[in-house]
Design a protein around this motif. Structure first.
Motif, PDB file in Angstrom:
ATOM      1  N   ILE A  31       0.865  -1.177   0.000  1.00 24.93           N
ATOM      2  CA  ILE A  31       0.000   0.000   0.000  1.00 24.93           C
ATOM      3  C   ILE A  31       0.899   1.223   0.000  1.00 24.93           C
ATOM      4  N   PHE A  32       0.758   2.062  -1.004  1.00 20.01           N
ATOM      5  CA  PHE A  32       1.537   3.283  -1.103  1.00 20.01           C
ATOM      6  C   PHE A  32       0.695   4.452  -0.593  1.00 20.01           C
ATOM      7  N   LEU A  33       1.241   5.178   0.373  1.00 21.03           N
ATOM      8  CA  LEU A  33       0.543   6.329   0.942  1.00 21.03           C
ATOM      9  C   LEU A  33       1.217   7.614   0.477  1.00 21.03           C
ATOM     10  N   SER A  34       0.441   8.649   0.265  1.00 23.31           N
ATOM     11  CA  SER A  34       0.975   9.896  -0.283  1.00 23.31           C
ATOM     12  C   SER A  34       1.978  10.576   0.630  1.00 23.31           C
ATOM     13  N   HIS A  35       1.922  10.352   1.923  1.00 25.61           N
ATOM     14  CA  HIS A  35       2.810  11.040   2.868  1.00 25.61           C
ATOM     15  C   HIS A  35       3.980  10.187   3.354  1.00 25.61           C
ATOM     16  N   GLN A  36       4.170   8.975   2.774  1.00 25.63           N
ATOM     17  CA  GLN A  36       5.281   8.114   3.181  1.00 25.63           C
ATOM     18  C   GLN A  36       6.107   7.717   1.971  1.00 25.63           C
ATOM     19  N   ASN A  37       7.417   7.618   2.161  1.00 21.58           N
ATOM     20  CA  ASN A  37       8.303   7.214   1.080  1.00 21.58           C
ATOM     21  C   ASN A  37       8.280   5.708   0.847  1.00 21.58           C
ATOM     22  N   GLU A  38       8.124   4.941   1.899  1.00 18.68           N
ATOM     23  CA  GLU A  38       8.142   3.485   1.808  1.00 18.68           C
ATOM     24  C   GLU A  38       6.715   2.940   1.867  1.00 18.68           C
ATOM     25  N   PRO A  39       6.402   1.947   1.027  1.00 20.64           N
ATOM     26  CA  PRO A  39       5.069   1.343   1.082  1.00 20.64           C
ATOM     27  C   PRO A  39       4.921   0.464   2.316  1.00 20.64           C
ATOM     28  N   ILE A  40       3.694   0.158   2.656  1.00 16.51           N
ATOM     29  CA  ILE A  40       3.390  -0.740   3.758  1.00 16.51           C
ATOM     30  C   ILE A  40       2.986  -2.073   3.146  1.00 16.51           C
ATOM     31  N   GLU A  41       3.634  -3.149   3.564  1.00 18.39           N
ATOM     32  CA  GLU A  41       3.289  -4.468   3.051  1.00 18.39           C
ATOM     33  C   GLU A  41       2.240  -5.097   3.962  1.00 18.39           C
ATOM     34  N   VAL A  42       1.155  -5.563   3.372  1.00 14.43           N
ATOM     35  CA  VAL A  42       0.052  -6.165   4.123  1.00 14.43           C
ATOM     36  C   VAL A  42      -0.425  -7.424   3.402  1.00 14.43           C
ATOM     37  N   PRO A  43      -1.133  -8.302   4.125  1.00 11.81           N
ATOM     38  CA  PRO A  43      -1.727  -9.460   3.453  1.00 11.81           C
ATOM     39  C   PRO A  43      -2.688  -8.993   2.359  1.00 11.81           C
ATOM     40  N   LEU A  44      -2.798  -9.756   1.310  1.00  5.19           N
ATOM     41  CA  LEU A  44      -3.645  -9.395   0.176  1.00  5.19           C
ATOM     42  C   LEU A  44      -5.095  -9.192   0.594  1.00  5.19           C
ATOM     43  N   SER A  45      -5.565  -9.965   1.551  1.00  3.48           N
ATOM     44  CA  SER A  45      -6.962  -9.817   1.995  1.00  3.48           C
ATOM     45  C   SER A  45      -7.208  -8.432   2.584  1.00  3.48           C
ATOM     46  N   TYR A  46      -6.250  -7.904   3.362  1.00  2.00           N
ATOM     47  CA  TYR A  46      -6.385  -6.552   3.910  1.00  2.00           C
ATOM     48  C   TYR A  46      -6.351  -5.509   2.795  1.00  2.00           C
ATOM     49  N   ALA A  47      -5.454  -5.706   1.841  1.00  2.00           N
ATOM     50  CA  ALA A  47      -5.336  -4.763   0.739  1.00  2.00           C
ATOM     51  C   ALA A  47      -6.627  -4.704  -0.062  1.00  2.00           C
ATOM     52  N   SER A  48      -7.244  -5.840  -0.269  1.00  2.00           N
ATOM     53  CA  SER A  48      -8.501  -5.895  -0.998  1.00  2.00           C
ATOM     54  C   SER A  48      -9.595  -5.134  -0.262  1.00  2.00           C
ATOM     55  N   ILE A  49      -9.662  -5.322   1.053  1.00  2.00           N
ATOM     56  CA  ILE A  49     -10.655  -4.613   1.868  1.00  2.00           C
ATOM     57  C   ILE A  49     -10.406  -3.113   1.822  1.00  2.00           C
ATOM     58  N   LEU A  50      -9.150  -2.706   1.968  1.00  2.00           N
ATOM     59  CA  LEU A  50      -8.819  -1.279   1.913  1.00  2.00           C
ATOM     60  C   LEU A  50      -9.190  -0.688   0.551  1.00  2.00           C
ATOM     61  N   GLY A  51      -8.929  -1.442  -0.511  1.00  2.00           N
ATOM     62  CA  GLY A  51      -9.282  -0.970  -1.844  1.00  2.00           C
ATOM     63  C   GLY A  51     -10.779  -0.779  -1.997  1.00  2.00           C
ATOM     64  N   LYS A  52     -11.550  -1.697  -1.455  1.00  2.00           N
ATOM     65  CA  LYS A  52     -13.009  -1.589  -1.540  1.00  2.00           C
ATOM     66  C   LYS A  52     -13.518  -0.379  -0.759  1.00  2.00           C
ATOM     67  N   ILE A  53     -12.967  -0.164   0.418  1.00  2.00           N
ATOM     68  CA  ILE A  53     -13.368   1.006   1.209  1.00  2.00           C
ATOM     69  C   ILE A  53     -13.003   2.273   0.451  1.00  2.00           C
ATOM     70  N   HIS A  54     -11.807   2.292  -0.102  1.00  2.00           N
ATOM     71  CA  HIS A  54     -11.315   3.458  -0.830  1.00  2.00           C
ATOM     72  C   HIS A  54     -12.217   3.780  -2.017  1.00  2.00           C
ATOM     73  N   ARG A  55     -12.579   2.758  -2.781  1.00  2.00           N
ATOM     74  CA  ARG A  55     -13.466   2.955  -3.938  1.00  2.00           C
ATOM     75  C   ARG A  55     -14.830   3.449  -3.486  1.00  2.00           C
TER      76      ARG A  55
END
Length: 63
Positions: free
Chosen positions: A28-52
């Protein structure tokens, strides 16, 4: 909107992009951080759905 993922607080509004690494994880790349955060794919999918749902990014920007 804030959400806790594996002990890290992530502000959904700062997500720029979610990039799949493999079958189990994503970055997950955040606009205020230089390094991405690595998370399980299931969390990333949930975050993407919330974001959309918030209408911040287009559908094709996520998994």
């Amino acid at each position: 909107m804030f959400i806790s993922v594996q002990g890290k607080i992530i502000n959904i509004n700062y997500i720029v992009i979610v990039e799949k690494i493999d079958a189990n994880s994503a970055k997950i790349f955040l606009s205020h951080q230089n390094e991405p955060i690595e998370v399980p794919l299931s969390y990333a999918s949930i975050l993407g759905k919330i974001h959309r749902a918030l209408g911040i990014l287009e559908e094709e920007d996520f998994l």
